[in-house]
Enzyme design. Structure first.
Site, mmCIF file in Angstrom:
data_model
loop_
_atom_site.group_PDB
_atom_site.id
_atom_site.type_symbol
_atom_site.label_atom_id
_atom_site.label_comp_id
_atom_site.label_asym_id
_atom_site.label_seq_id
_atom_site.Cartn_x
_atom_site.Cartn_y
_atom_site.Cartn_z
ATOM 1 N N GLY B 128 -1.036 -11.392 -22.799
ATOM 2 C CA GLY B 128 -1.629 -10.137 -22.330
ATOM 3 C C GLY B 128 -0.970 -8.944 -22.985
ATOM 4 N N SER B 162 -7.009 -14.226 -25.113
ATOM 5 C CA SER B 162 -7.515 -15.571 -25.431
ATOM 6 C C SER B 162 -7.126 -16.525 -24.316
ATOM 7 C CB SER B 162 -6.939 -16.080 -26.749
ATOM 8 O OG SER B 162 -7.085 -15.119 -27.763
ATOM 9 N N GLU B 245 3.811 -15.518 -33.634
ATOM 10 C CA GLU B 245 2.352 -15.619 -33.745
ATOM 11 C C GLU B 245 1.942 -15.583 -35.217
ATOM 12 O OE1 GLU B 245 -0.101 -12.360 -32.184
ATOM 13 O OE2 GLU B 245 -1.691 -13.841 -31.829
#
Ligand SMILES: Cc1cc2nc3c(=O)[nH]c(=O)nc-3n(C[C@H](O)[C@H](O)[C@H](O)COP(=O)(O)OP(=O)(O)OC[C@H]3O[C@@H](n4cnc5c(N)ncnc54)[C@H](O)[C@@H]3O)c2cc1C
Lengths: 363, 416
Positions: B128, B162, B245
């Protein structure tokens, strides 16, 4: 010398644009794109009122006897609003095929009905470009056998014009026996394609000149697909420019970042010459036979490349928002994706230009 | 240059191969799109952890295998699994992003509580970070958390979350110090998606699926000990995860897999009598992509060596996200071109190839060019941090620029 649209053509463009802006908002397209048959009665009605179905039908058969350049102008506007209506096959290719290769009887039977919107004819000529999955249709003893893939303007057609493996055209009515029709679904839910399966199916040949009309249909089809790509690309560029003038990040409008400005400028720089190329290609189809095929191919392949770039770049300018369904940007993205592949992708089409210019022998 | 790994590693490679051969029948079909691992995948994950083929260097007390870090061994494992076409350990946002962050910055109690069930696939996480007004400029996020009798009370909205729909937990950035400068007022919280006050609305994307969501918080109460790092330090914590990421998005092994799938497709797909790969122009594009993927694989080995020597990856590392996402997108683009008209089929159409996976990938990989730091932001980073170029000047204030845009004659369509 006057390279540009005539007064009449500008009026045509503006009239179509105005009418579609009212009848074909994005919300309406969304509703239609959810359905198996995407065609909008409302937009079709408007298209009918504008006389579009009869544009390429000769005047003696109740049409307007207009040119492919006129049709390209309309195609661009239809794509600009991603209109879910049949056009390419039913209002361009079918009237050309019948006018150029139909018997007097066939013309009299179909052309007036096409012009007044009573009949729609879908067109299947993909296998004359390249055959996939072993498809192809043969004609023997007055009957068709085999499979035609990617029949354009498929849904709700009253008849089909089909090219056989030698490139000759045939007309099959939708109620013919031993004809199986299968809907195909593409990324572009605003248009309709399908598969036709023949097994000794009764068909009427068009009195054709050894595949010359099929070549004309490929040219016309490619010009119209290029014009469609142009209209969709135009819309995507405008949307990117608008968005970058509204969206703020780091306390600035994103349009004030050179990275974003350059993305938009590059889209414009590559897109703008496409408009001129499409106009010329359409004009060549109408009046300059020696250039018609070469320019139809170049217009098709070049817009295919440029607008693939525009489609992704405009999406990037919108950031994550461009990837969502919220702004509906993907409808234009997918329309461009369809235009690129239909009737031959860029590599296929460019290889034809090499043959046309005598650089290499036909494969 | 010495590319031999040495006898110890050759023996290790044989061991990995033998394991894969003996157990591949237990491997789940690689279901890249599934948000929650299947029970088969969970079993497979357990087997891999027990044998040290995933979660290898994570301490055993947190549910890992507990091996000494050995980059070459990790490398050999991923090479062998990829070569064999057998899925390796689970890779999701929890495992790839949250676990490394907790290992680096979490308390002992947090590590014990969250890492093991995450590794086992029991807890699925979502990220988030982004908000409607805070994408590239993530540090301007507004979702707020005030402290009230031992709880953070969260209000605000996240977007592009996601797997939020399937997730059990979220790692989330919130503003806890509204008066501090924007980078110093953020905290990194972890909490259950079942907490009252959270509403998740699926967000449909261009692929036609809802790969992500909007997440709304109304007075969501989270115990104050569920913060990672100190209050106001969330930006630093988040940057640790963003690094992970970008590593995940730039995996050369994943690129190689897509390339292999493309090669297989082009050998199978027929244009008339010929195979797509027989077409010299399409084949040339394929070979150019193979060269690009090869370059990224070699680049990966270089980064690996740098890490072995304790050096930073430098430029070789900075370009990975930008290049990998672009190449992945190009691989899908060529696949669609090789299929021609059949390449446009989607939505479960008859004659669709590989269940529409290539079109899905073509669109989703465009999403990944945007997600995790857009291509433009990546280029800014390469120019400013990698090449040491001057930063962009702070130009037009928003309101002035808006006025300038409005004043400028609009680019009208179709001027004759
Ligand atoms: C597939 C996908 C998955 C995602 N998953 C998650 C997730 O799980 N969790 C989560 O929190 N977020 C997620 N995101 C969000 C993602 O991180 C953001 O979309 C991304 O950071 C870009 O922000 P934005 O969408 O607001 O675009 P914006 O920041 O509004 O960017 C719009 C355009 O402006 C450009 N721009 C902005 N600033 C600059 C600058 N300084 N210089 C030059 N150009 C600039 C951008 O490059 C872009 O072209 C995901 C996004 C995608 C597409």
């Amino acid at each position: 010398m006057d390279f540009g649209l005539s007064q009449d053509q500008q009026m045509l463009r503006d009239a179509v644009a105005r009418c579609l802006a009212d009848t074909c908002p994005l919300d309406h397209v969304r509703e239609c794109a959810e359905l198996d048959n995407p065609y909008s009665d409302k937009v079709l009605g408007a298209v009918q009122d504008l006389g579009i179905p009869g544009m390429l039908v000769p005047e003696e058969h109740g049409g307007l006897g207009m040119t492919l350049l006129d049709a390209a102008i309309v195609a661009e506007q239809l794509a600009y609003v991603i209109a879910p209506v049949p056009f390419l096959a039913s209002h361009v290719l079918a009237p050309i095929a019948l006018s150029e290769a139909g018997s007097e009887e066939q013309k009299a039977q179909w052309l007036p009905k096409i012009a007044n919107g009573e009949a729609r004819i879908a067109v299947a000529i993909s296998e004359t470009v390249e055959a996939r999955d072993g498809a192809g249709v043969s004609f023997t003893g007055g009957k068709l056998s085999g499979t035609a893939l990617f029949c354009l303007d498929f849904e709700g057609a009253d008849a089909y014009i089909v090219a056989d493996v030698s490139g000759r055209l045939h007309l099959v009515t939708a109620d013919a026996l031993k004809l199986e029709t299968i809907r195909l679904t593409t990324i572009d839910r605003t248009r309709s394609v399908g598969e036709l399966r023949f097994e000794q199916t009764e068909a009427e040949p068009l009195v054709d000149d050894n595949g010359a009309t099929t070549a004309r249909l490929r040219d016309a089809g490619r010009v119209i697909l290029a014009a469609d790509s142009l209209g969709a690309g135009q819309a995507m560029i405008e949307k990117a420019v608008d968005y970058s003038g509204q969206r703020e990040q780091f306390g600035r409008l994103i349009g004030s970042f050179q990275a974003v400005k350059h993305m938009c400028a590059e889209m414009a720089a590559r897109h703008e010459p496409c408009r001129s190329l499409v106009w010329y290609a359409a004009h060549a189809f109408d009046s300059i036979p020696e250039d018609a095929s070469i320019f139809a191919c170049h217009a098709k392949s070049h817009t295919g490349e440029v607008h693939r770039f525009v489609a992704r770049t405009s999406t990037e300018v919108h950031g994550g928002m461009g990837f969502t369904d919220l702004m509906g940007l993907h409808y234009w993205f997918k329309r461009i994706g369809f235009d690129r592949q239909a009737l031959g992708g860029p590599e296929t089409v460019r290889a034809e230009v090499a043959v046309l210019q005598g650089w290499i022998k036909a494969p | 240059m010495d590319l031999n790994y040495g006898p110890e590693y050759d023996a290790f490679r044989q061991q990995v191969r033998a394991f894969i051969e003996a157990h591949r029948h237990l491997a789940p079909p690689s279901a890249a799109r599934a948000a929650r691992p299947s029970s088969e995948a969970v079993q497979w994950q357990k087997l891999l952890i027990e044998n040290g083929y995933t979660a290898r260097t994570i301490p055993a007390e947190y549910g890992g295998y507990g091996a000494e870090p050995d980059i070459l061994k990790s490398r050999i494992i991923s090479e062998e699994f990829s070569q064999a076409g057998v899925p390796g350990g689970l890779a999701n946002q929890g495992i790839s992003m949250l676990v490394p962050t907790l290992l680096e910055l979490g308390t002992r109690e947090q590590k014990q509580r969250w890492i093991e069930p995450t590794l086992k696939g029991e807890i699925v996480w979502c990220q988030g970070y982004s908000e409607p007004g805070a994408g590239s400029d993530l540090a301007s996020l507004k979702t707020s958390a005030r402290v009230e009798d031992g709880y953070f009370v969260i209000n605000g909205q996240k977007i592009w979350t996601s797997t939020a729909k399937q997730a059990d937990m979220i790692f989330c950035l919130v503003r806890t110090e509204p008066d501090a400068p924007k980078h110093r007022g953020i905290s990194y919280l972890i909490f259950s998606m079942d907490t009252p006050g959270i509403e998740v609305r699926p967000l449909k994307t261009m692929t036609g699926h809802a790969e992500f969501n909007e997440t709304f918080f109304t007075d969501v109460r989270v115990p104050v000990d569920q913060i990672v790092g100190a209050r106001g330090q969330g930006w630093l914590v988040a940057n640790a995860t963003l690094g992970h990421e970008r590593g995940m998005l730039g995996d050369p092994g994943a690129l190689e897999n897509r390339l292999q799938a493309l090669i297989a497709l082009m050998q199978e797909e027929r244009i008339g009598q010929a195979r797509a790969i027989d077409n010299p122009v399409l084949r040339d594009r394929l070979l150019a992509l193979q060269a690009e993927v090869s370059a990224m694989k070699c680049n990966g080995m270089r980064i690996l060596s740098n890490r072995l020597k304790g050096e930073s990856g430098g430029m070789a590392k900075l370009i990975v996200k930008l290049q990998s996402c672009e190449i992945a997108h190009q691989i899908s683009a060529l696949a669609i071109d090789a299929m021609g008209e059949m390449g446009t089929l989607y939505h479960g159409s008859p004659r669709e190839r590989e269940a529409g996976a290539w079109q899905w990938n073509y669109m989703f990989q465009l999403g990944l060019i945007i997600g995790g730091g857009t291509a433009q932001i990546q280029k800014n980073i390469i120019a400013e941090r990698g090449l040491g170029m001057p930063r962009e000047p702070k130009l037009a204030k928003t309101s002035d620029a808006a006025k300038a845009t409005a004043d400028t004659a609009r680019h009208k369509q179709g001027s004759a």
